[in-house]
Scaffold this motif. Structure first.
Motif, mmCIF file in Angstrom:
data_model
loop_
_atom_site.group_PDB
_atom_site.id
_atom_site.type_symbol
_atom_site.label_atom_id
_atom_site.label_comp_id
_atom_site.label_asym_id
_atom_site.label_seq_id
_atom_site.Cartn_x
_atom_site.Cartn_y
_atom_site.Cartn_z
ATOM 1 N N VAL A 13 44.998 39.510 43.542
ATOM 2 C CA VAL A 13 46.227 40.203 43.919
ATOM 3 C C VAL A 13 46.751 40.920 42.684
ATOM 4 O O VAL A 13 46.906 40.307 41.625
ATOM 5 C CB VAL A 13 47.297 39.226 44.455
ATOM 6 C CG1 VAL A 13 48.589 39.984 44.776
ATOM 7 C CG2 VAL A 13 46.781 38.493 45.690
ATOM 8 N N ALA A 15 49.936 43.122 41.100
ATOM 9 C CA ALA A 15 51.367 43.278 41.369
ATOM 10 C C ALA A 15 52.082 43.847 40.154
ATOM 11 O O ALA A 15 51.655 43.632 39.012
ATOM 12 C CB ALA A 15 51.990 41.941 41.744
ATOM 13 N N ASN A 20 55.181 45.740 46.379
ATOM 14 C CA ASN A 20 54.019 46.421 46.963
ATOM 15 C C ASN A 20 52.732 45.881 46.331
ATOM 16 O O ASN A 20 51.981 46.597 45.671
ATOM 17 C CB ASN A 20 54.121 47.932 46.744
ATOM 18 C CG ASN A 20 55.299 48.537 47.478
ATOM 19 O OD1 ASN A 20 55.554 48.201 48.645
ATOM 20 N ND2 ASN A 20 56.023 49.417 46.814
ATOM 21 N N ASP A 21 52.499 44.596 46.536
ATOM 22 C CA ASP A 21 51.297 43.982 45.970
ATOM 23 C C ASP A 21 50.047 44.539 46.633
ATOM 24 O O ASP A 21 50.063 44.916 47.813
ATOM 25 C CB ASP A 21 51.328 42.467 46.168
ATOM 26 C CG ASP A 21 52.504 41.813 45.450
ATOM 27 O OD1 ASP A 21 53.249 42.531 44.746
ATOM 28 O OD2 ASP A 21 52.680 40.593 45.607
ATOM 29 N N GLU A 22 48.971 44.565 45.878
ATOM 30 C CA GLU A 22 47.696 45.051 46.398
ATOM 31 C C GLU A 22 46.692 43.904 46.364
ATOM 32 O O GLU A 22 46.396 43.358 45.306
ATOM 33 C CB GLU A 22 47.192 46.221 45.554
ATOM 34 C CG GLU A 22 45.898 46.837 46.057
ATOM 35 C CD GLU A 22 45.513 48.080 45.284
ATOM 36 O OE1 GLU A 22 44.338 48.197 44.887
ATOM 37 O OE2 GLU A 22 46.401 48.934 45.058
ATOM 38 N N GLN A 23 46.174 43.535 47.522
ATOM 39 C CA GLN A 23 45.167 42.491 47.607
ATOM 40 C C GLN A 23 43.796 43.137 47.727
ATOM 41 O O GLN A 23 43.597 44.046 48.529
ATOM 42 C CB GLN A 23 45.428 41.587 48.816
ATOM 43 C CG GLN A 23 46.779 40.878 48.750
ATOM 44 C CD GLN A 23 46.970 39.881 49.881
ATOM 45 O OE1 GLN A 23 46.011 39.338 50.399
ATOM 46 N NE2 GLN A 23 48.225 39.649 50.251
ATOM 47 N N TYR A 48 52.161 44.194 34.612
ATOM 48 C CA TYR A 48 51.106 44.259 35.622
ATOM 49 C C TYR A 48 50.473 42.876 35.698
ATOM 50 O O TYR A 48 49.976 42.366 34.687
ATOM 51 C CB TYR A 48 50.045 45.287 35.250
ATOM 52 C CG TYR A 48 50.569 46.682 35.040
ATOM 53 C CD1 TYR A 48 50.404 47.669 36.009
ATOM 54 C CD2 TYR A 48 51.220 47.027 33.858
ATOM 55 C CE1 TYR A 48 50.884 48.958 35.811
ATOM 56 C CE2 TYR A 48 51.705 48.311 33.650
ATOM 57 C CZ TYR A 48 51.538 49.265 34.632
ATOM 58 O OH TYR A 48 52.014 50.549 34.427
ATOM 59 N N THR A 49 50.476 42.271 36.885
ATOM 60 C CA THR A 49 49.959 40.921 37.042
ATOM 61 C C THR A 49 48.703 40.924 37.898
ATOM 62 O O THR A 49 48.662 41.537 38.967
ATOM 63 C CB THR A 49 51.005 39.997 37.692
ATOM 64 O OG1 THR A 49 52.171 39.958 36.875
ATOM 65 C CG2 THR A 49 50.461 38.584 37.867
ATOM 66 N N SER A 51 46.411 38.171 39.771
ATOM 67 C CA SER A 51 46.414 36.764 40.191
ATOM 68 C C SER A 51 45.105 36.413 40.878
ATOM 69 O O SER A 51 44.652 37.119 41.787
ATOM 70 C CB SER A 51 47.578 36.495 41.154
ATOM 71 O OG SER A 51 48.823 36.734 40.532
ATOM 72 N N ARG A 58 46.387 33.537 36.196
ATOM 73 C CA ARG A 58 46.982 34.862 36.208
ATOM 74 C C ARG A 58 46.864 35.513 34.831
ATOM 75 O O ARG A 58 46.882 34.813 33.801
ATOM 76 C CB ARG A 58 48.471 34.802 36.604
ATOM 77 C CG ARG A 58 48.708 34.264 37.974
ATOM 78 C CD ARG A 58 50.168 34.307 38.391
ATOM 79 N NE ARG A 58 51.043 33.504 37.552
ATOM 80 C CZ ARG A 58 51.118 32.189 37.599
ATOM 81 N NH1 ARG A 58 50.343 31.493 38.414
ATOM 82 N NH2 ARG A 58 51.956 31.525 36.813
#
Length: 217
Positions: A13, A15, A20-23, A48-49, A51, A58
């Motif tokens: 993930v 983020a 508006n997280d992107e998987q 910018y994370t 996960s 993370r």
């Protein structure tokens, strides 16, 4: 030792804190890197994370603060922080995370568990890092890591060159580590040629370094 990457699919993930997280589901680290590169370059954010939720790990990139943090859910949780002085360090750190998670970044630089330690000067941080390296094998490995990040072998094959084309204000922490460790190892530092950049460090080749540098190159 870092565990080898297990073939996918694997989920991450991405983020930036805006909801508006992107998987993404990827088959290998390179595919993850390509996806995150587009995510990273397509946004202007403070943090910018990345996960890896199944593993509880993370990576947080904070370009505005010159900071990278890695976090691992454990008992107790672990978090470590790295001060960086070049913008081209962020995406390589992500690639190492995709390859081997938290442990993949072990040799990426000087990690500190206390953010307050990052307030020290680069030279103090470098000296503190060097002081933790007490065996010849560990010193050789750390010198090779620094060389692989920014160095080359002089065409005469007589010298290892560190911090290629860099100024004296670049890589100050790593330079402090290097100078302590080549003294510890008894490796001879020589004067750089007149045309060399002012931040370069030149040392004579040493049989102890040859194999380790070859492994990192």
């Amino acid at each position: 030792m870092a565990r080898p990457y297990k073939p996918g699919p694997k989920q991450f993930v991405f983020a930036v804190g805006d909801g508006n997280d992107e998987q993404v589901s990827v088959g290998d680290p390179q595919e993850a890197y390509v996806a995150f590169s587009a995510f990273f370059r397509g946004r202007d954010a403070d943090a910018y994370t990345i996960s890896d939720e199944p593993s509880g790990q993370r990576l947080v990139l904070m370009p505005g603060q010159g900071l990278i943090s890695r976090i691992k859910d454990a008992d107790p949780p672990r978090s470590e922080h790295l001060q960086v002085d070049r913008g081209n360090r962020y995406l390589p750190s992500a690639m190492l995370f995709f390859e081997n998670g938290y442990a993949g970044l072990d040799r990426f630089g000087q990690w500190f568990s206390d953010l307050a330690d990052l307030d020290a000067s680069p030279e103090v941080r470098g000296a503190a890092r060097a002081a933790t390296i007490t065996t010849e094998a560990a010193a050789i490995e750390e010198v090779a890591r620094i060389w692989a990040d920014s160095g080359y072998v002089d065409p005469s094959d007589q010298y290892y060159v560190f911090f290629d084309s860099r100024g004296v204000d670049d890589d100050r922490a790593d330079r402090a580590v290097l100078l302590k460790l080549i003294e510890f190892l008894g490796v001879e530092r020589v004067d750089a040629p007149a045309e060399a950049a002012e931040g370069e460090v030149w040392v004579r080749t040493d049989a102890r370094l040859d194999a380790e540098c070859a492994r990192w190159s």
